[in-house]
Design a protein around this motif. Sequence first.
Motif, PDB file in Angstrom:
ATOM      1  N   UNK B  97     127.316 134.904 -42.511  1.00 17.84           N
ATOM      2  CA  UNK B  97     126.284 134.137 -41.944  1.00 17.84           C
ATOM      3  C   UNK B  97     126.988 133.150 -41.059  1.00 17.84           C
ATOM      4  N   UNK B  98     126.367 132.876 -39.798  1.00 19.53           N
ATOM      5  CA  UNK B  98     127.048 132.021 -39.003  1.00 19.53           C
ATOM      6  C   UNK B  98     126.062 130.965 -38.656  1.00 19.53           C
ATOM      7  N   UNK B  99     126.345 129.725 -38.689  1.00 17.79           N
ATOM      8  CA  UNK B  99     125.752 128.746 -38.501  1.00 17.79           C
ATOM      9  C   UNK B  99     126.427 127.357 -38.596  1.00 17.79           C
ATOM     10  N   UNK B 100     126.009 126.231 -38.215  1.00 15.44           N
ATOM     11  CA  UNK B 100     126.773 124.951 -38.108  1.00 15.44           C
ATOM     12  C   UNK B 100     127.274 124.544 -39.257  1.00 15.44           C
ATOM     13  N   UNK B 101     128.263 124.075 -39.785  1.00 18.14           N
ATOM     14  CA  UNK B 101     128.918 123.345 -40.797  1.00 18.14           C
ATOM     15  C   UNK B 101     127.845 122.670 -41.327  1.00 18.14           C
ATOM     16  N   UNK B 102     127.753 122.523 -42.653  1.00 19.77           N
ATOM     17  CA  UNK B 102     126.677 121.635 -43.187  1.00 19.77           C
ATOM     18  C   UNK B 102     125.304 121.954 -43.465  1.00 19.77           C
ATOM     19  N   UNK B 103     125.167 123.401 -43.031  1.00 23.89           N
ATOM     20  CA  UNK B 103     123.892 123.981 -43.228  1.00 23.89           C
ATOM     21  C   UNK B 103     123.701 124.295 -44.570  1.00 23.89           C
ATOM     22  N   UNK B 104     122.577 123.843 -45.170  1.00 27.69           N
ATOM     23  CA  UNK B 104     122.376 124.114 -46.512  1.00 27.69           C
ATOM     24  C   UNK B 104     121.556 125.635 -46.849  1.00 27.69           C
ATOM     25  N   UNK B 105     122.074 126.443 -47.881  1.00 27.26           N
ATOM     26  CA  UNK B 105     121.596 127.606 -48.126  1.00 27.26           C
ATOM     27  C   UNK B 105     120.264 127.830 -48.327  1.00 27.26           C
ATOM     28  N   UNK B 106     119.549 126.421 -48.861  1.00 26.00           N
ATOM     29  CA  UNK B 106     118.219 126.388 -49.172  1.00 26.00           C
ATOM     30  C   UNK B 106     117.533 125.565 -48.027  1.00 26.00           C
ATOM     31  N   UNK B 107     118.098 125.083 -47.086  1.00 25.78           N
ATOM     32  CA  UNK B 107     117.439 124.553 -45.884  1.00 25.78           C
ATOM     33  C   UNK B 107     116.796 123.156 -46.411  1.00 25.78           C
ATOM     34  N   UNK B 108     115.639 122.892 -45.881  1.00 20.45           N
ATOM     35  CA  UNK B 108     114.835 121.817 -46.186  1.00 20.45           C
ATOM     36  C   UNK B 108     114.191 122.248 -47.661  1.00 20.45           C
ATOM     37  N   UNK B 109     114.412 123.065 -48.085  1.00 17.21           N
ATOM     38  CA  UNK B 109     113.452 123.180 -49.335  1.00 17.21           C
ATOM     39  C   UNK B 109     114.360 122.642 -50.629  1.00 17.21           C
ATOM     40  N   UNK B 110     115.670 122.744 -50.660  1.00 17.80           N
ATOM     41  CA  UNK B 110     116.497 122.200 -51.586  1.00 17.80           C
ATOM     42  C   UNK B 110     116.259 123.136 -53.027  1.00 17.80           C
ATOM     43  N   UNK B 111     116.533 122.155 -54.274  1.00 14.64           N
ATOM     44  CA  UNK B 111     116.355 122.759 -55.433  1.00 14.64           C
ATOM     45  C   UNK B 111     117.575 123.317 -56.019  1.00 14.64           C
ATOM     46  N   UNK B 112     117.218 124.043 -57.078  1.00 21.82           N
ATOM     47  CA  UNK B 112     118.392 124.449 -58.135  1.00 21.82           C
ATOM     48  C   UNK B 112     119.105 125.718 -57.497  1.00 21.82           C
ATOM     49  N   UNK B 113     118.667 126.574 -56.552  1.00 26.44           N
ATOM     50  CA  UNK B 113     119.353 127.515 -55.910  1.00 26.44           C
ATOM     51  C   UNK B 113     120.295 126.868 -54.800  1.00 26.44           C
ATOM     52  N   UNK B 114     120.327 125.617 -54.328  1.00 28.72           N
ATOM     53  CA  UNK B 114     121.320 125.133 -53.486  1.00 28.72           C
ATOM     54  C   UNK B 114     122.965 125.310 -54.168  1.00 28.72           C
ATOM     55  N   UNK B 115     123.464 125.568 -53.129  1.00 28.31           N
ATOM     56  CA  UNK B 115     124.963 125.876 -53.485  1.00 28.31           C
ATOM     57  C   UNK B 115     125.770 125.025 -52.334  1.00 28.31           C
ATOM     58  N   UNK B 116     126.967 124.308 -52.518  1.00 24.69           N
ATOM     59  CA  UNK B 116     127.551 123.786 -51.678  1.00 24.69           C
ATOM     60  C   UNK B 116     128.721 124.776 -51.335  1.00 24.69           C
ATOM     61  N   UNK B 117     128.847 125.366 -49.893  1.00 26.71           N
ATOM     62  CA  UNK B 117     129.798 126.224 -49.749  1.00 26.71           C
ATOM     63  C   UNK B 117     131.149 125.869 -50.171  1.00 26.71           C
ATOM     64  N   UNK B 118     131.810 126.954 -50.588  1.00 22.90           N
ATOM     65  CA  UNK B 118     133.773 126.471 -50.845  1.00 22.90           C
ATOM     66  C   UNK B 118     134.435 127.687 -50.158  1.00 22.90           C
ATOM     67  N   UNK B 119     135.476 127.228 -49.889  1.00 21.64           N
ATOM     68  CA  UNK B 119     136.100 128.190 -48.998  1.00 21.64           C
ATOM     69  C   UNK B 119     136.444 129.439 -49.906  1.00 21.64           C
ATOM     70  N   UNK B 120     136.548 130.795 -49.230  1.00 20.82           N
ATOM     71  CA  UNK B 120     136.934 131.853 -49.904  1.00 20.82           C
ATOM     72  C   UNK B 120     138.408 132.089 -50.084  1.00 20.82           C
TER      73      UNK B 120
END
Lengths: 120, 120
Positions: B97-120
Amino acid sequence: MTTRKVNIAEKLAGFTEQWAPRRIARVNDYEIKAARIEGEFIWHTHDHTDELFLVVDGTLTIRLRDGDVVLGPGEMYIVPRGVEHCPAAREEAQILLFEPAGTANTGAEGGDRTREPVDA
Amino acid sequence: MTTRKVNIAEKLAGFTEQWAPRRIARVNDYEIKAARIEGEFIWHTHDHTDELFLVVDGTLTIRLRDGDVVLGPGEMYIVPRGVEHCPAAREEAQILLFEPAGTANTGAEGGDRTREPVDA
């Protein structure tokens, strides 16, 4: 923005000119460019942006003042803003670049190796 | 910024959690994330940014309200900002994925599928 599927290999197969990056996608005000490179480029610096190199095919050497970074397919490297670098490839390599739209291939150096990117 | 060579396959081999993007590189204020996905995600929208998907391995389906986009290895697609989408993969796929830092994986939807990205 209109968007469609982009096949990276097809885009790279669509041109032969070396050291002349082609725009293949845009994300906000950033562009992904595809390039074929062979031989040595020029030393240059991007004062205002990092620059990502991703190798699709072949071997890319990024010369830095403190040593070379050698990248094969599936490897990438980010040259931080302000860091002088000189891309090189002994045999033709196919690479992707990711950086803000308007980033010149020769950075602050300019000169006759400068190419305006065109759409692939 | 400290930078070093990034091997995409090695980064993807370094974790198994699905639908939990890992940061593998940064370009200015943009991030490249690697993710393993399988099954169906949730419909969501990013109101303020385009989102680039690039398939490394497997097949990614990006469901859009007007049809599916199916991507194989070496193919990419940019979901424009504001466009509702739902990523899916019948068998596990490995993507970037390529996008601005801080972009949430669930976008504006939120909810329990949301994950804070961590460094690989």
